[in-house]
Design an enzyme around this catalytic site. Structure first.
Site, PDB file in Angstrom:
ATOM      1  N   PHE A 148     -62.115  12.751  36.617  1.00  0.00           N
ATOM      2  CA  PHE A 148     -61.984  12.211  37.967  1.00  0.00           C
ATOM      3  C   PHE A 148     -61.468  13.253  38.945  1.00  0.00           C
ATOM      4  O   PHE A 148     -61.916  13.328  40.085  1.00  0.00           O
ATOM      5  CB  PHE A 148     -61.015  11.031  37.904  1.00  0.00           C
ATOM      6  CG  PHE A 148     -61.198  10.035  38.991  1.00  0.00           C
ATOM      7  CD1 PHE A 148     -62.383   9.336  39.105  1.00  0.00           C
ATOM      8  CD2 PHE A 148     -60.193   9.794  39.899  1.00  0.00           C
ATOM      9  CE1 PHE A 148     -62.563   8.405  40.106  1.00  0.00           C
ATOM     10  CE2 PHE A 148     -60.358   8.864  40.907  1.00  0.00           C
ATOM     11  CZ  PHE A 148     -61.551   8.175  41.010  1.00  0.00           C
ATOM     12  N   ARG A 149     -60.525  14.074  38.471  1.00  0.00           N
ATOM     13  CA  ARG A 149     -59.774  14.896  39.429  1.00  0.00           C
ATOM     14  C   ARG A 149     -60.141  16.368  39.430  1.00  0.00           C
ATOM     15  O   ARG A 149     -59.547  17.142  40.160  1.00  0.00           O
ATOM     16  CB  ARG A 149     -58.272  14.708  39.190  1.00  0.00           C
ATOM     17  CG  ARG A 149     -57.844  13.379  39.758  1.00  0.00           C
ATOM     18  CD  ARG A 149     -56.447  12.965  39.504  1.00  0.00           C
ATOM     19  NE  ARG A 149     -56.260  11.639  40.099  1.00  0.00           N
ATOM     20  CZ  ARG A 149     -56.703  10.522  39.553  1.00  0.00           C
ATOM     21  NH1 ARG A 149     -57.317  10.541  38.398  1.00  0.00           N
ATOM     22  NH2 ARG A 149     -56.538   9.370  40.164  1.00  0.00           N
ATOM     23  N   HIS A 187     -58.426   0.232  31.282  1.00  0.00           N
ATOM     24  CA  HIS A 187     -59.221   0.135  32.511  1.00  0.00           C
ATOM     25  C   HIS A 187     -60.589  -0.475  32.262  1.00  0.00           C
ATOM     26  O   HIS A 187     -61.522  -0.268  33.031  1.00  0.00           O
ATOM     27  CB  HIS A 187     -59.333   1.517  33.166  1.00  0.00           C
ATOM     28  CG  HIS A 187     -58.001   2.040  33.645  1.00  0.00           C
ATOM     29  ND1 HIS A 187     -57.747   3.366  33.895  1.00  0.00           N
ATOM     30  CD2 HIS A 187     -56.840   1.393  33.907  1.00  0.00           C
ATOM     31  CE1 HIS A 187     -56.490   3.509  34.294  1.00  0.00           C
ATOM     32  NE2 HIS A 187     -55.914   2.335  34.310  1.00  0.00           N
ATOM     33  N   SER A 238     -55.301  13.516  30.130  1.00  0.00           N
ATOM     34  CA  SER A 238     -55.013  12.642  31.268  1.00  0.00           C
ATOM     35  C   SER A 238     -54.103  13.369  32.245  1.00  0.00           C
ATOM     36  O   SER A 238     -53.147  14.033  31.837  1.00  0.00           O
ATOM     37  CB  SER A 238     -54.335  11.341  30.816  1.00  0.00           C
ATOM     38  OG  SER A 238     -53.953  10.583  31.955  1.00  0.00           O
ATOM     39  N   SER A 239     -54.410  13.206  33.536  1.00  0.00           N
ATOM     40  CA  SER A 239     -53.545  13.801  34.558  1.00  0.00           C
ATOM     41  C   SER A 239     -52.244  13.010  34.699  1.00  0.00           C
ATOM     42  O   SER A 239     -51.323  13.463  35.368  1.00  0.00           O
ATOM     43  CB  SER A 239     -54.291  13.839  35.895  1.00  0.00           C
ATOM     44  OG  SER A 239     -54.700  12.532  36.245  1.00  0.00           O
ATOM     45  N   ASP A 276     -57.966  23.833  25.729  1.00  0.00           N
ATOM     46  CA  ASP A 276     -59.110  22.932  25.608  1.00  0.00           C
ATOM     47  C   ASP A 276     -58.891  21.885  24.495  1.00  0.00           C
ATOM     48  O   ASP A 276     -58.449  22.218  23.386  1.00  0.00           O
ATOM     49  CB  ASP A 276     -60.372  23.748  25.312  1.00  0.00           C
ATOM     50  CG  ASP A 276     -61.590  22.851  25.252  1.00  0.00           C
ATOM     51  OD1 ASP A 276     -62.025  22.387  26.318  1.00  0.00           O
ATOM     52  OD2 ASP A 276     -62.076  22.591  24.131  1.00  0.00           O
TER      53      ASP A 276
END
Ligand code: NAD
Ligand code: ZN
Length: 268
Positions: A43-44, A129, A202-203, A244
């Site tokens: 997403f980011r 989610h 995850s951020s 990674d």
């Protein structure tokens, strides 16, 4: 002769392997980063395709049919981008950890269904989610298939309604939509029962999902954060690995079907 220091990633990897080795009940908490090597954009990241097809907030989705049509258009554009995506090395490593009995649950923010595709039973996967591989009626909860939604939109030029008259929506949790109560409770229970909580990709900026690592830590579990970029919870973690995901997790449990033996077992 002075010993040559190990490169940091190998030292981190050894620590991670030791922590897994010492754990009796592990929980993994995954975000979009575990699926990027499968072709599903996160997403980011700066050039994320999600920015071109930004999700429509829940209140706007409810507000009118034109918004719903736009939401479906953007969803299908994203779906087409990663159609046929297969589980990656991170998913496979977690599936091995589950089979070995180490991993009790995967709590995921992802909606791509790739943990299920990796062979972990659905009842051990907690989707905070929701799931983007099917749709649901917001009134009766009935399941609708995406290919039917596409067909109705192509034929009628309008989004489908359920037989009960309710609005049909992708079975994901949109911004502004209430979190699924049962999934939140199950995630809490799993978090409180683990001794090792492993955040992967995850951020940790989306709440309330991002509260679980701290709940685990406060309950005495060790916390590991494996993510390319810094997160707001790094200072709480026992180990932070910024490399990674696939490269790091690929060797876990991949040698002779057993967990790698940690070279050192010193307290971390
Ligand atoms: P995010 O995009 O906010 O963060 C992903 C993190 O993963 C980033 O910090 C990035 O640096 C890291 N990352 C990406 N590839 C990596 C790699 N190969 N190795 C190491 N790190 C890597 O994702 P989030 O925290 O999950 O929040 C995004 C929200 O959007 C979630 O709520 C989720 O529902 C939704 N989403 C889901 C998917 C999916 O299902 N795969 C994809 C995009 C967004
Ligand atoms: Zn219905």
């Amino acid at each position: 002769m002075m010993p040559v220091p190990e490169p940091a990633p190998m030292r981190d990897w050894t620590k991670l392997a030791a922590m897994i080795d010492e754990s009796d009940v592990m929980v993994a908490f995954t975000g979009a980063g575990i699926s990027t090597e499968c072709g599903v954009p996160d997403f980011r990241s700066p050039d994320s395709a999600w920015k071109r097809n930004a999700p429509i907030p829940f209140d706007q989705f409810l507000s009118d049919e034109a918004m719903r049509l736009e939401a479906w258009k953007r969803k299908f554009a994203m779906d087409d981008l990663y159609a046929g995506a297969q589980p990656g090395r991170g998913h496979a490593a977690l599936a091995r950890l589950f089979q070995s009995g180490k991993l009790s649950h995967i709590i995921t923010q992802n909606i791509d269904g790739l943990h299920q595709a990796s062979g972990v039973p659905a009842k051990r996967i907690i989707e905070l989610h929701g799931n983007g591989t099917y749709a649901q009626c917001l009134d009766c909860g009935g399941r609708h298939e995406l290919h039917d939604v596409r067909r109705v939109i192509a034929e009628a030029g309008a989004p489908p309604a359920c037989a009960c008259g309710g609005i049909v929506k992708s079975a994901t949790i949109s911004f502004g939509q209430a979190m699924p109560r049962e999934a939140m409770q199950r995630a809490r229970n799993a978090t409180l029962s683990c001794d090792l909580f492993l955040v992967i990709g995850s951020s940790l900026v989306v709440h309330p999902a991002a509260s679980f690592p701290l709940i685990a830590k406060d309950n005495g579990a060790r916390l590991v954060i494996l993510n390319a970029q810094p997160t707001p919870l790094d200072s709480h973690a026992d180990l932070v690995i910024r490399v990674d995901i696939g490269d790091t997790l690929h060797p876990i449990g991949n040698v002779g079907n057993s967990l790698p033996q940690a070279a050192e077992k010193t307290p971390l």
